[in-house]
Scaffold this motif. Sequence first.
Motif, PDB file in Angstrom:
ATOM      1  N   GLU A   1      10.246  15.687  -6.287  1.00 14.08           N
ATOM      2  CA  GLU A   1       9.492  15.136  -7.426  1.00 14.08           C
ATOM      3  C   GLU A   1       8.147  14.543  -7.010  1.00 14.08           C
ATOM      4  N   THR A   2       8.082  13.987  -5.787  1.00  8.96           N
ATOM      5  CA  THR A   2       6.817  13.379  -5.351  1.00  8.96           C
ATOM      6  C   THR A   2       5.732  14.437  -5.133  1.00  8.96           C
ATOM      7  N   ALA A   3       6.164  15.683  -5.001  1.00  3.49           N
ATOM      8  CA  ALA A   3       5.207  16.772  -4.756  1.00  3.49           C
ATOM      9  C   ALA A   3       4.726  17.405  -6.065  1.00  3.49           C
ATOM     10  N   ILE A   4       5.285  16.970  -7.200  1.00  3.28           N
ATOM     11  CA  ILE A   4       4.909  17.606  -8.479  1.00  3.28           C
ATOM     12  C   ILE A   4       3.399  17.485  -8.753  1.00  3.28           C
ATOM     13  N   PRO A   5       2.781  16.300  -8.527  1.00  5.17           N
ATOM     14  CA  PRO A   5       1.331  16.242  -8.778  1.00  5.17           C
ATOM     15  C   PRO A   5       0.545  17.199  -7.869  1.00  5.17           C
ATOM     16  N   ALA A   6       0.934  17.290  -6.606  1.00  2.00           N
ATOM     17  CA  ALA A   6       0.216  18.191  -5.688  1.00  2.00           C
ATOM     18  C   ALA A   6       0.460  19.649  -6.073  1.00  2.00           C
TER      19      ALA A   6
ATOM     20  N   ASP B   1       4.680   3.668   3.652  1.00  2.00           N
ATOM     21  CA  ASP B   1       4.011   4.951   3.844  1.00  2.00           C
ATOM     22  C   ASP B   1       4.633   5.787   4.933  1.00  2.00           C
ATOM     23  N   VAL B   2       4.587   7.066   4.749  1.00  2.00           N
ATOM     24  CA  VAL B   2       4.990   7.995   5.800  1.00  2.00           C
ATOM     25  C   VAL B   2       4.132   9.227   5.623  1.00  2.00           C
ATOM     26  N   ASP B   3       3.734   9.836   6.690  1.00  2.00           N
ATOM     27  CA  ASP B   3       3.009  11.095   6.537  1.00  2.00           C
ATOM     28  C   ASP B   3       3.185  11.952   7.775  1.00  2.00           C
TER      29      ASP B   3
ATOM     30  N   ILE C   1       0.860  -1.188   0.000  1.00  2.00           N
ATOM     31  CA  ILE C   1       0.000   0.000   0.000  1.00  2.00           C
ATOM     32  C   ILE C   1       0.893   1.233   0.000  1.00  2.00           C
ATOM     33  N   ARG C   2       0.661   2.142  -0.935  1.00  2.00           N
ATOM     34  CA  ARG C   2       1.433   3.383  -1.000  1.00  2.00           C
ATOM     35  C   ARG C   2       0.467   4.562  -1.146  1.00  2.00           C
ATOM     36  N   THR C   3       0.937   5.745  -0.790  1.00  2.00           N
ATOM     37  CA  THR C   3       0.084   6.936  -0.827  1.00  2.00           C
ATOM     38  C   THR C   3       0.441   7.816  -2.022  1.00  2.00           C
ATOM     39  N   PHE C   4      -0.579   8.298  -2.716  1.00  6.94           N
ATOM     40  CA  PHE C   4      -0.362   9.180  -3.872  1.00  6.94           C
ATOM     41  C   PHE C   4      -1.383  10.317  -3.878  1.00  6.94           C
ATOM     42  N   THR C   5      -1.078  11.308  -4.703  1.00  6.94           N
ATOM     43  CA  THR C   5      -1.975  12.457  -4.848  1.00  6.94           C
ATOM     44  C   THR C   5      -3.019  12.116  -5.917  1.00  6.94           C
ATOM     45  N   PRO C   6      -4.299  12.243  -5.593  1.00  8.23           N
ATOM     46  CA  PRO C   6      -5.303  12.012  -6.639  1.00  8.23           C
ATOM     47  C   PRO C   6      -5.279  13.198  -7.598  1.00  8.23           C
TER      48      PRO C   6
ATOM     49  N   ALA D   1       8.248  -0.758  -4.739  1.00  5.36           N
ATOM     50  CA  ALA D   1       7.150  -1.574  -5.272  1.00  5.36           C
ATOM     51  C   ALA D   1       6.283  -0.771  -6.244  1.00  5.36           C
ATOM     52  N   ALA D   2       5.911   0.456  -5.859  1.00  2.00           N
ATOM     53  CA  ALA D   2       5.024   1.245  -6.719  1.00  2.00           C
ATOM     54  C   ALA D   2       5.774   1.747  -7.951  1.00  2.00           C
ATOM     55  N   SER D   3       7.015   2.180  -7.745  1.00  2.00           N
ATOM     56  CA  SER D   3       7.812   2.676  -8.860  1.00  2.00           C
ATOM     57  C   SER D   3       7.985   1.578  -9.914  1.00  2.00           C
TER      58      SER D   3
HETATM   59  C1  LIG Z   1       0.159  12.627   1.100  1.00  2.00           C
HETATM   60  C2  LIG Z   1       1.171  11.992   0.151  1.00  2.00           C
HETATM   61  C3  LIG Z   1       1.063  12.220  -1.221  1.00  2.00           C
HETATM   62  C4  LIG Z   1       2.018  11.648  -2.097  1.00  2.00           C
HETATM   63  N1  LIG Z   1       1.877  11.870  -3.445  1.00  2.00           N
HETATM   64  C5  LIG Z   1       2.746  11.277  -4.295  1.00  2.00           C
HETATM   65  C6  LIG Z   1       2.568  11.408  -5.716  1.00  2.00           C
HETATM   66  O1  LIG Z   1       1.609  12.017  -6.187  1.00  2.00           O
HETATM   67  N2  LIG Z   1       3.475  10.805  -6.532  1.00  2.00           N
HETATM   68  C7  LIG Z   1       4.543  10.066  -6.020  1.00  2.00           C
HETATM   69  O2  LIG Z   1       5.336   9.516  -6.803  1.00  2.00           O
HETATM   70  N3  LIG Z   1       4.721   9.925  -4.683  1.00  2.00           N
HETATM   71  C8  LIG Z   1       3.844  10.496  -3.818  1.00  2.00           C
HETATM   72  N4  LIG Z   1       3.995  10.312  -2.481  1.00  2.00           N
HETATM   73  C9  LIG Z   1       5.207   9.594  -2.005  1.00  2.00           C
HETATM   74  C10 LIG Z   1       5.108   8.075  -2.169  1.00  2.00           C
HETATM   75  O3  LIG Z   1       4.078   7.584  -1.332  1.00  2.00           O
HETATM   76  C11 LIG Z   1       6.466   7.455  -1.742  1.00  2.00           C
HETATM   77  O4  LIG Z   1       7.516   7.943  -2.542  1.00  2.00           O
HETATM   78  C12 LIG Z   1       6.449   5.939  -1.775  1.00  2.00           C
HETATM   79  O5  LIG Z   1       7.466   5.477  -0.915  1.00  2.00           O
HETATM   80  C13 LIG Z   1       6.712   5.347  -3.173  1.00  2.00           C
HETATM   81  O6  LIG Z   1       6.580   3.951  -3.079  1.00  2.00           O
HETATM   82  P1  LIG Z   1       7.576   2.916  -3.788  1.00  2.00           P
HETATM   83  O7  LIG Z   1       6.903   1.592  -3.628  1.00  2.00           O
HETATM   84  O8  LIG Z   1       7.925   3.392  -5.158  1.00  2.00           O
HETATM   85  O9  LIG Z   1       8.880   2.954  -2.923  1.00  2.00           O
HETATM   86  P2  LIG Z   1       9.043   2.229  -1.455  1.00  2.00           P
HETATM   87  O10 LIG Z   1       8.934   0.759  -1.593  1.00  2.00           O
HETATM   88  O11 LIG Z   1       8.105   2.901  -0.507  1.00  2.00           O
HETATM   89  O12 LIG Z   1      10.539   2.635  -1.097  1.00  2.00           O
HETATM   90  C14 LIG Z   1      11.667   1.902  -1.586  1.00  2.00           C
HETATM   91  C15 LIG Z   1      12.910   2.750  -1.400  1.00  2.00           C
HETATM   92  O13 LIG Z   1      12.828   3.878  -2.259  1.00  2.00           O
HETATM   93  C16 LIG Z   1      12.941   5.080  -1.509  1.00  2.00           C
HETATM   94  N5  LIG Z   1      12.043   6.064  -2.139  1.00  2.00           N
HETATM   95  C17 LIG Z   1      10.708   6.159  -2.011  1.00  2.00           C
HETATM   96  N6  LIG Z   1      10.235   7.174  -2.782  1.00  2.00           N
HETATM   97  C18 LIG Z   1      11.323   7.729  -3.379  1.00  2.00           C
HETATM   98  C19 LIG Z   1      11.496   8.804  -4.297  1.00  2.00           C
HETATM   99  N7  LIG Z   1      10.460   9.515  -4.773  1.00  2.00           N
HETATM  100  N8  LIG Z   1      12.755   9.104  -4.699  1.00  2.00           N
HETATM  101  C20 LIG Z   1      13.817   8.384  -4.271  1.00  2.00           C
HETATM  102  N9  LIG Z   1      13.715   7.336  -3.403  1.00  2.00           N
HETATM  103  C21 LIG Z   1      12.472   7.023  -2.977  1.00  2.00           C
HETATM  104  C22 LIG Z   1      12.572   4.715  -0.081  1.00  2.00           C
HETATM  105  O14 LIG Z   1      13.258   5.545   0.828  1.00  2.00           O
HETATM  106  C23 LIG Z   1      13.058   3.281   0.033  1.00  2.00           C
HETATM  107  O15 LIG Z   1      14.436   3.242   0.352  1.00  2.00           O
HETATM  108  C24 LIG Z   1       3.065  10.845  -1.587  1.00  2.00           C
HETATM  109  C25 LIG Z   1       3.135  10.599  -0.202  1.00  2.00           C
HETATM  110  C26 LIG Z   1       2.206  11.164   0.650  1.00  2.00           C
HETATM  111  C27 LIG Z   1       2.304  10.872   2.144  1.00  2.00           C
END
Ligand SMILES: Cc1cc2nc3c(=O)[nH]c(=O)nc-3n(C[C@H](O)[C@H](O)[C@H](O)COP(=O)(O)OP(=O)(O)OC[C@H]3O[C@@H](n4cnc5c(N)ncnc54)[C@H](O)[C@@H]3O)c2cc1C
Length: 268
Positions: free
Chosen positions: A151-156, A263-265, A87-92, A113-115
């Motif tokens: 970069e994760t904040a670009i959609p927001a 997840d982290v928030d 389960i991961r969190t994203f911006t709708p 996992a999500a990437s």
């Molecule tokens: C409210 C909220 C809104 C969000 N909106 C978005 C969004 O719209 N788009 C988006 O892409 N993400 C967004 N995120 C962030 C996203 O939830 C995290 O980046 C998440 O960890 C990605 O999951 P993953 O499975 O790809 O990596 P994970 O399995 O969670 O992490 C694997 C490894 O990658 C690292 N990692 C995680 N994200 C990144 C990153 N961006 N760059 C470099 N290393 C990373 C972690 O530290 C860990 O070591 C949001 C988070 C929150 C709380």
Amino acid sequence: MASPDRPAARVRREPPRFRPVSVRRVERSSPRLVRVTFAGRELEGLTIEQPAASVRLLLPSPGASELFMPSWNGNEFLLADGRRPTIRTFTPRRVDPEILEIDVEIVVHGSGAASEWAESAEGGARAAIAGPGRGYTIDSDAPGFLLAGDETAIPAISQLLESLPADRPARVHVEIADTDARLTFPHHPGAAVEWHELPAGAPPGAALLGAVRDTDIDRGIRVWAAGEAAAVQRVRRHLFEDRGLPRAQASVRGYWKRGRPGDVDGDT
Ligand SMILES: Cc1cc2nc3c(=O)[nH]c(=O)nc-3n(C[C@H](O)[C@H](O)[C@H](O)COP(=O)(O)OP(=O)(O)OC[C@H]3O[C@@H](n4cnc5c(N)ncnc54)[C@H](O)[C@@H]3O)c2cc1C
């Protein structure tokens, strides 16, 4: 029953249910950002009223293609075999209640996992969406805005630019780990966007913090910031401790934690 040596199991309020969806389209917003459109009848009734809100995305476990729905055990979602679901969190980014579609934009940052799922996602793939989590309340009386994120904040940030009052200035700082992450934001007449490339080997947030430090923040300006948890903690300290910004003027959220999957928030 709870006793002094055996505390009661922690019971938390059950979060919104997961709504099964399937992938309808996959596009690239930039080489680093995959826009996935999900659709499904179960999206009926899902409304998102604020920009920069969140949804939780349930994906198949890494390496699997089948999606199993988890159950709530009073404290967390677990799969039938006791494992934690992905389960991961994203911006709708876009929700269309008429045709029951929702878009999320996923950063392809490498191993996660999500990437990894987003890199190879195809039409018809199964997932589930829960939410929404709260977004950002725009103060329409504010004299201007400062938006800062990675970069994760670009959609927001894209959504915020679509929602901020058009007659107010908006400074935007975006830290990118890869030059390919640049894209064209939605047009806002008062926006000044600056991209900051993270130098090789620098910790996430180093360029963002520098940019925020170098920006004048006039009285009343509202600040929205999101990115890596430790990085935004430094931004938070700078705003509140070094500058003495009133807490109500800034919203600072941790979106991911370096070195920790999931997840982290963190919020302010
Ligand atoms: C409210 C909220 C809104 C969000 N909106 C978005 C969004 O719209 N788009 C988006 O892409 N993400 C967004 N995120 C962030 C996203 O939830 C995290 O980046 C998440 O960890 C990605 O999951 P993953 O499975 O790809 O990596 P994970 O399995 O969670 O992490 C694997 C490894 O990658 C690292 N990692 C995680 N994200 C990144 C990153 N961006 N760059 C470099 N290393 C990373 C972690 O530290 C860990 O070591 C949001 C988070 C929150 C709380």
